[in-house]
Design a protein around this motif. Structure first.
Motif, short mmCIF file in Angstrom:
data_model
loop_
_atom_site.label_atom_id
_atom_site.label_comp_id
_atom_site.label_asym_id
_atom_site.label_seq_id
_atom_site.Cartn_x
_atom_site.Cartn_y
_atom_site.Cartn_z
N ASP A 178 0.83 -1.20 0.00
CA ASP A 178 0.00 0.00 0.00
C ASP A 178 0.87 1.26 0.00
O ASP A 178 2.10 1.17 0.02
CB ASP A 178 -0.98 0.00 1.17
N GLY A 179 0.22 2.41 -0.03
CA GLY A 179 0.94 3.68 -0.12
C GLY A 179 1.91 3.94 1.02
O GLY A 179 3.06 4.30 0.78
N PRO A 180 1.49 3.78 2.28
CA PRO A 180 2.43 4.01 3.39
C PRO A 180 3.63 3.06 3.36
O PRO A 180 4.77 3.48 3.63
CB PRO A 180 1.57 3.79 4.64
N ALA A 181 3.41 1.79 3.02
CA ALA A 181 4.53 0.85 2.92
C ALA A 181 5.46 1.23 1.78
O ALA A 181 6.69 1.12 1.89
CB ALA A 181 4.00 -0.57 2.73
N PHE A 182 4.88 1.71 0.67
CA PHE A 182 5.70 2.18 -0.44
C PHE A 182 6.57 3.36 -0.02
O PHE A 182 7.76 3.42 -0.32
CB PHE A 182 4.81 2.57 -1.64
N CYS A 183 5.98 4.31 0.70
CA CYS A 183 6.72 5.48 1.15
C CYS A 183 7.90 5.07 2.03
O CYS A 183 9.02 5.55 1.87
CB CYS A 183 5.78 6.42 1.90
N LYS A 184 7.66 4.15 2.93
CA LYS A 184 8.72 3.66 3.83
C LYS A 184 9.82 2.97 3.02
O LYS A 184 11.02 3.22 3.24
CB LYS A 184 8.14 2.71 4.87
N ALA A 185 9.44 2.13 2.08
CA ALA A 185 10.42 1.42 1.25
C ALA A 185 11.18 2.39 0.35
O ALA A 185 12.39 2.24 0.14
CB ALA A 185 9.73 0.35 0.42
N PHE A 186 10.49 3.41 -0.18
CA PHE A 186 11.15 4.40 -1.03
C PHE A 186 12.22 5.16 -0.25
O PHE A 186 13.32 5.38 -0.72
CB PHE A 186 10.12 5.38 -1.60
N ARG A 187 11.90 5.55 0.97
CA ARG A 187 12.86 6.30 1.79
C ARG A 187 14.07 5.45 2.15
O ARG A 187 15.14 6.00 2.45
CB ARG A 187 12.19 6.82 3.06
N ALA A 188 13.93 4.13 2.11
CA ALA A 188 15.05 3.25 2.41
C ALA A 188 15.97 3.03 1.20
O ALA A 188 17.05 2.48 1.33
CB ALA A 188 14.53 1.90 2.92
N LEU A 189 15.54 3.48 0.00
CA LEU A 189 16.35 3.33 -1.20
C LEU A 189 17.63 4.15 -1.08
O LEU A 189 17.64 5.20 -0.44
CB LEU A 189 15.59 3.77 -2.45
N ASP A 190 18.66 3.69 -1.75
CA ASP A 190 19.92 4.43 -1.78
C ASP A 190 19.85 5.49 -2.88
O ASP A 190 20.17 5.24 -4.03
CB ASP A 190 21.08 3.45 -2.04
N ARG A 191 19.35 6.67 -2.50
CA ARG A 191 19.19 7.80 -3.42
C ARG A 191 19.83 9.02 -2.80
O ARG A 191 19.89 9.15 -1.58
CB ARG A 191 17.72 8.10 -3.71
N GLU A 192 20.25 9.94 -3.65
CA GLU A 192 20.82 11.18 -3.14
C GLU A 192 19.76 12.09 -2.54
O GLU A 192 20.05 12.92 -1.70
CB GLU A 192 21.55 11.93 -4.26
N ASN A 193 18.53 11.96 -3.01
CA ASN A 193 17.46 12.81 -2.49
C ASN A 193 16.16 12.02 -2.47
O ASN A 193 16.03 11.01 -3.11
CB ASN A 193 17.30 14.07 -3.35
N TYR A 194 15.24 12.50 -1.71
CA TYR A 194 13.88 11.96 -1.70
C TYR A 194 12.93 12.98 -1.18
O TYR A 194 13.29 13.99 -0.64
CB TYR A 194 13.76 10.65 -0.94
#
Length: 114
Positions: A98-114
């Motif tokens: 779902d959306g909240p789980a996606f947000c949490k997983a996205f923030r855990a990605l190795d990215r320079e920004n989010y």
């Protein structure tokens, strides 16, 4: 500036008809061409909602990418093709992730920004 109108006339319309009404209300003269185009990812399991958001954003001169699931969105965001995405519009309730789980997983990605 309102992009939507929810009055009794619109309540009984099919989603396809609402897309027409909403695109007529979106100002075609508004443009972001004086700077780099914003790239937005739309994540929604509903094809109609993805199309609706895409049409409105494209009328605002936004570069739109859309996917049908949070899992697809994570894969895109983790790839080189997803590094220039600057905004994500996600559904809250989707099958699978779902959306909240996606947000949490996205923030855990190795990215320079989010």
């Amino acid at each position: 500036m309102a992009l939507t109108r929810m009055d009794p006339e619109c309540a009984g319309l099919r989603e396809a008809d609402r897309v027409t009404i909403l695109t007529e209300l979106a100002p075609s003269s508004l443009s972001l061409s004086n700077r780099d185009r914003l790239r937005v990812l739309v994540v929604d399991d509903s094809d109609a909602q993805r199309r609706l958001m895409s049409v409105i954003l494209e009328r605002l001169d936004v570069d739109v990418v859309s996917v049908a699931s949070a899992e697809d969105a994570l894969g895109l965001c983790a790839s080189p093709a997803g590094q220039d995405i600057r905004m994500i519009l996600s559904d809250w309730q989707m099958p699978g992730m779902d959306g909240p789980a996606f947000c949490k997983a996205f923030r855990a990605l190795d990215r320079e920004n989010y």
